[in-house]
Design a protein around this motif. Structure first.
Motif, short mmCIF file in Angstrom:
data_model
loop_
_atom_site.label_atom_id
_atom_site.label_comp_id
_atom_site.label_asym_id
_atom_site.label_seq_id
_atom_site.Cartn_x
_atom_site.Cartn_y
_atom_site.Cartn_z
N PHE A 92 10.84 -0.10 0.20
CA PHE A 92 11.76 -0.59 1.22
C PHE A 92 12.23 -2.01 0.90
O PHE A 92 11.47 -2.83 0.42
CB PHE A 92 11.08 -0.58 2.60
N ALA A 93 13.49 -2.25 1.21
CA ALA A 93 14.07 -3.59 1.07
C ALA A 93 14.98 -3.81 2.28
O ALA A 93 15.36 -2.86 2.96
CB ALA A 93 14.86 -3.71 -0.23
N LEU A 107 10.32 -12.68 8.86
CA LEU A 107 10.32 -11.21 8.92
C LEU A 107 9.11 -10.60 8.23
O LEU A 107 8.74 -11.01 7.12
CB LEU A 107 11.59 -10.65 8.28
N THR A 108 8.51 -9.67 8.92
CA THR A 108 7.42 -8.88 8.35
C THR A 108 7.76 -7.41 8.56
O THR A 108 8.58 -7.06 9.41
CB THR A 108 6.07 -9.19 9.02
N ALA A 109 7.12 -6.55 7.78
CA ALA A 109 7.39 -5.12 7.89
C ALA A 109 6.08 -4.35 7.86
O ALA A 109 5.08 -4.79 7.27
CB ALA A 109 8.28 -4.66 6.74
N ALA A 110 6.09 -3.20 8.50
CA ALA A 110 4.98 -2.26 8.44
C ALA A 110 5.57 -0.87 8.52
O ALA A 110 6.63 -0.66 9.12
CB ALA A 110 4.00 -2.49 9.59
N ALA A 131 0.91 -2.75 6.52
CA ALA A 131 1.77 -3.90 6.23
C ALA A 131 2.47 -3.67 4.90
O ALA A 131 1.90 -3.09 3.97
CB ALA A 131 0.94 -5.18 6.17
N TYR A 132 3.72 -4.12 4.83
CA TYR A 132 4.52 -3.88 3.63
C TYR A 132 5.34 -5.13 3.34
O TYR A 132 5.96 -5.70 4.23
CB TYR A 132 5.46 -2.69 3.87
N THR A 133 5.37 -5.55 2.07
CA THR A 133 6.19 -6.68 1.66
C THR A 133 7.55 -6.15 1.22
O THR A 133 7.64 -5.45 0.20
CB THR A 133 5.52 -7.47 0.51
N LEU A 134 8.58 -6.43 2.01
CA LEU A 134 9.92 -5.94 1.71
C LEU A 134 10.37 -6.41 0.33
O LEU A 134 10.18 -7.57 -0.03
CB LEU A 134 10.91 -6.42 2.77
N GLY A 135 10.95 -5.48 -0.43
CA GLY A 135 11.46 -5.81 -1.76
C GLY A 135 10.40 -5.90 -2.83
O GLY A 135 10.69 -6.26 -3.96
N SER A 136 9.16 -5.57 -2.51
CA SER A 136 8.07 -5.69 -3.47
C SER A 136 8.09 -4.60 -4.54
O SER A 136 7.48 -4.74 -5.59
CB SER A 136 6.72 -5.65 -2.76
#
Length: 175
Positions: A92-93, A107-110, A131-136
């Motif tokens: 995800f990005a 901004l954080t994402a999950a 938890a997910y780091t966007l663009g990782s």
């Protein structure tokens, strides 16, 4: 030349799992100048093929969120549905849409794997989320065909915004 065709079976792989072998037969009856010709078929030797992997998905925003200036941990949710015919993982990005009034900060994402009912239920049936780091570039777990993963973005709203200001963002899911 008039040709009339009838099919004993129809080759449709939509919704068929990738890697499945499909067998199909046909019968062809036709005329040339009004004269019936010898029937052609492959009944004795059906055509077989293996269904290819279809990679397809739909990303849908679950609606706008009204927030107050200075609010923290405000969320928006996106539904990512695997419309393909095989298990698929996604990275995800986030794309910030130009022309809006501000950008949320921090901004954080999950992501949450849906339990199959199509309703976002974090902390309940869809679990605590990951938890997910966007663009990782890292990926979600494999999502089954026709299944859903929810992506929740959370961010802070700058204090100087006024009523009617917007922040537009798009979630990009890459297989």
């Amino acid at each position: 030349v008039a040709i009339a065709m009838s099919a004993a079976g129809v080759a449709e792989a939509a919704g068929t799992d990738a890697g499945t072998t499909v067998s199909n037969t046909f019968t062809l009856n036709y005329q040339v100048g009004g004269v019936s010709q010898t029937q052609i078929d492959n009944i004795a030797s059906p055509t077989q093929f293996t269904v290819d992997r279809l990679v397809d998905l739909t990303v849908t925003s679950q609606g706008d969120t009204n927030v107050a200036p200075g609010a923290t941990a405000q969320t928006v949710v996106f539904r990512v549905q695997n419309d393909g015919n095989d298990n698929q993982a996604y990275s995800f990005a986030l794309k910030d849409v130009a022309g809006d009034d501000f950008d949320a900060t921090g901004l954080t994402a999950a992501y949450f794997v849906d339990d199959g009912d199509g309703v976002f239920e974090p902390g309940a049936d869809d679990g605590a989320g990951t938890a997910y780091t966007l663009g990782s570039g890292s990926a979600s777990p494999d999502i089954a065909a026709d299944a859903t993963v929810w992506v929740r973005l959370s961010g802070n709203i700058p204090g100087g915004q006024t009523d009617g200001d917007t922040d537009s963002m798009s979630l990009i899911a890459d297989s």
